[in-house]
Design an enzyme around this catalytic site. Structure first.
Site, short mmCIF file in Angstrom:
data_model
loop_
_atom_site.label_atom_id
_atom_site.label_comp_id
_atom_site.label_asym_id
_atom_site.label_seq_id
_atom_site.Cartn_x
_atom_site.Cartn_y
_atom_site.Cartn_z
N ASP A 292 40.08 45.52 49.27
CA ASP A 292 40.73 44.89 50.36
C ASP A 292 42.75 44.66 49.50
OD1 ASP A 292 40.87 43.26 48.09
OD2 ASP A 292 40.82 41.20 48.44
N GLU A 293 42.75 45.94 49.42
CA GLU A 293 43.97 45.39 48.63
C GLU A 293 44.68 46.75 48.59
OE1 GLU A 293 44.18 43.83 44.62
OE2 GLU A 293 45.51 45.39 44.04
#
Length: 409
Positions: free
Chosen positions: A106-107
């Site tokens: 998610d990054e």
DNA sequence: TCTGGGGTCCTAGGACCC
DNA sequence: TCTGGGGTCCTAGGACCC
């Protein structure tokens, strides 16, 4: 002077957001992803509604169950959907900057250096404003096209950008102007800095150091006892300095060495529901099948096997061995079993067993002659391709009574 | 804060060699 | 049998991240 062009893009409560896309009835209600209410495991993601009750990611599901209100919904989570949405996010992000690396599911980190003129518009006050506007366009595109809320931090260094993305949540964009890094960080608790975990936090607190501002001016010798060789890097990061390069892609499996060495490790572990030595053999065998299967699928051989053993009192130890490179389940199992005997030095129930494959190398060109073990493993993989992973197991995995206790089902 | 599962990176100490 | 000192590789453990 360095300009803030490093961007950290972080999806807000990512697992919760994906679950809400799959099941719209979860919108607006408190959601905990990680396991069923009252069950085992830890919280992977908690919605903002349920954070108000003190539920945090990393917390045990049991504790979250006590804190969350009655109408909160607990879901185990759909791993495949999470990976798919992560990949779709990346394709959007790549439209905005050619230099992108995924730091986790998610990054993402993006480098906007040299993009100022490309994106410049009449209304922009300056080049920083141009980049901030483009990043805002990017987070809005992710929300519009995928339905995923995102936040972003923009700064001169990677750690500063990461901290800024956290400050920007939820659904915000924060650009830290060059020269204002130290004052932005100074009031923050030390735990906000990537690289400072619970252990360092409590050691710092014992010295009376609670904020990053205090850390910056702390005596060298005191910090050295906590951070050792990292001291200089941590102190620099606490002032907002650090790498301005997006760095390497993780997972590192695409990196090859001239000798065929492959970066990274492959591991699987299992925590027993009720600590009992009776099923250890079956679990060990199942773990070896899993890591062996993953290694073959990636086309790598393992040159090192580590066995991880955690006793019921949480004391954890590992025993490892360098071996002739292999990906054959029975070979891995033979070594793991020997290591298990070496590690089983206490007469205490076992809480967890794990198998780690390391010193990976590319498998040589498919050999014309397989030994019996290799042929068997590949046949097993073919059956699994057609009928699913659990279609075939080593006899030892199933156990004398045909139990499959190690599988979470 | 009584702790799942997948990883990465670093370090201390021992073995071994010259 | 005891004695240097440096380099390198390996192993076990620990902190951290998501």
């Amino acid at each position: 002077m360095l300009a803030p062009r490093m961007c950290c893009l972080d999806l807000d409560t990512f697992f919760v957001s994906v679950e809400r896309l799959l099941d719209p009835s979860l919108r607006g209600v408190p959601v905990v992803v990680g396991g069923r209410r009252g069950g085992r495991g830890v919280v992977t993601s908690a919605s903002y509604e349920v954070r108000a009750f003190g539920v945090r990611s990393g917390m045990s599901i049991r504790e979250a169950s006590e804190r969350a209100p009655a109408h909160a919904v607990f879901v185990p989570g759909h791993g495949d959907a999470h990976s798919e949405y992560s990949a779709r996010t990346r394709t959007i992000v790549e439209r905005f900057s050619p230099v992108v690396i995924a730091a986790s599911i998610d990054e993402h980190y993006l480098d906007f250096r040299g993009c100022e003129r490309l994106y410049r518009r009449a209304g922009d006050a300056d080049e920083d404003a141009t980049i901030a506007r483009v990043v805002r366009d990017m987070t809005q595109a992710i929300d519009r096209e995928l339905g995923l809320p995102a936040s972003a931090g923009i700064a001169t260094s990677k750690p500063m950008a990461k901290v800024a993305s956290g400050l920007a949540k939820p659904q915000g964009v924060l650009l830290v102007r060059a020269g204002t890094e130290a004052e932005t960080l100074a009031p923050l608790p030390v735990r906000k800095l990537p690289g400072i975990g619970p252990v360092s936090e409590s050691r710092l607190r014992a010295l009376g150091i609670e904020t990053l501002g205090q850390l910056v001016t702390a005596p060298e010798a005191a910090l050295r006892r906590i951070f050792g060789g990292y001291t200089a890097g941590i102190r620099r990061a606490a002032r907002g300095e650090g790498s301005d390069d997006v760095g390497r892609e993780r997972p590192a499996f695409r990196e090859y060495d001239p000798d065929g060495a492959v970066a990274g490790t492959i591991s699987n572990e299992h925590t027993f529901v009720e600590a009992s030595a009776g099923t250890a053999g079956e679990v060990l065998s199942g773990l070896c099948e899993r890591v062996g299967s993953r290694a073959r699928r990636r086309g790598v051989l393992a040159g090192h096997v580590t066995l991880k053993l955690r006793y019921s009192d949480f004391d954890t130890l590992t025993r490892g061995r360098t071996i002739a490179p292999t990906s054959v389940d029975t070979e891995l199992h033979r070594v793991a079993l020997e290591l298990y005997r070496e590690a089983r030095i206490r007469d205490l129930p076992i809480r967890l067993l794990g198998v780690v494959l390391a010193k990976l190398r590319l498998d040589a060109v498919q050999l014309p002659l397989f030994d019996a073990g290799e042929r068997r493993s590949e046949a097993v993989d073919r059956v699994r391709d057609r009928f699913g992973y659990h279609a075939v197991h080593l006899a030892t995995t199933l156990g004398s009574r045909g139990r499959r206790r190690w599988h979470d089902g």
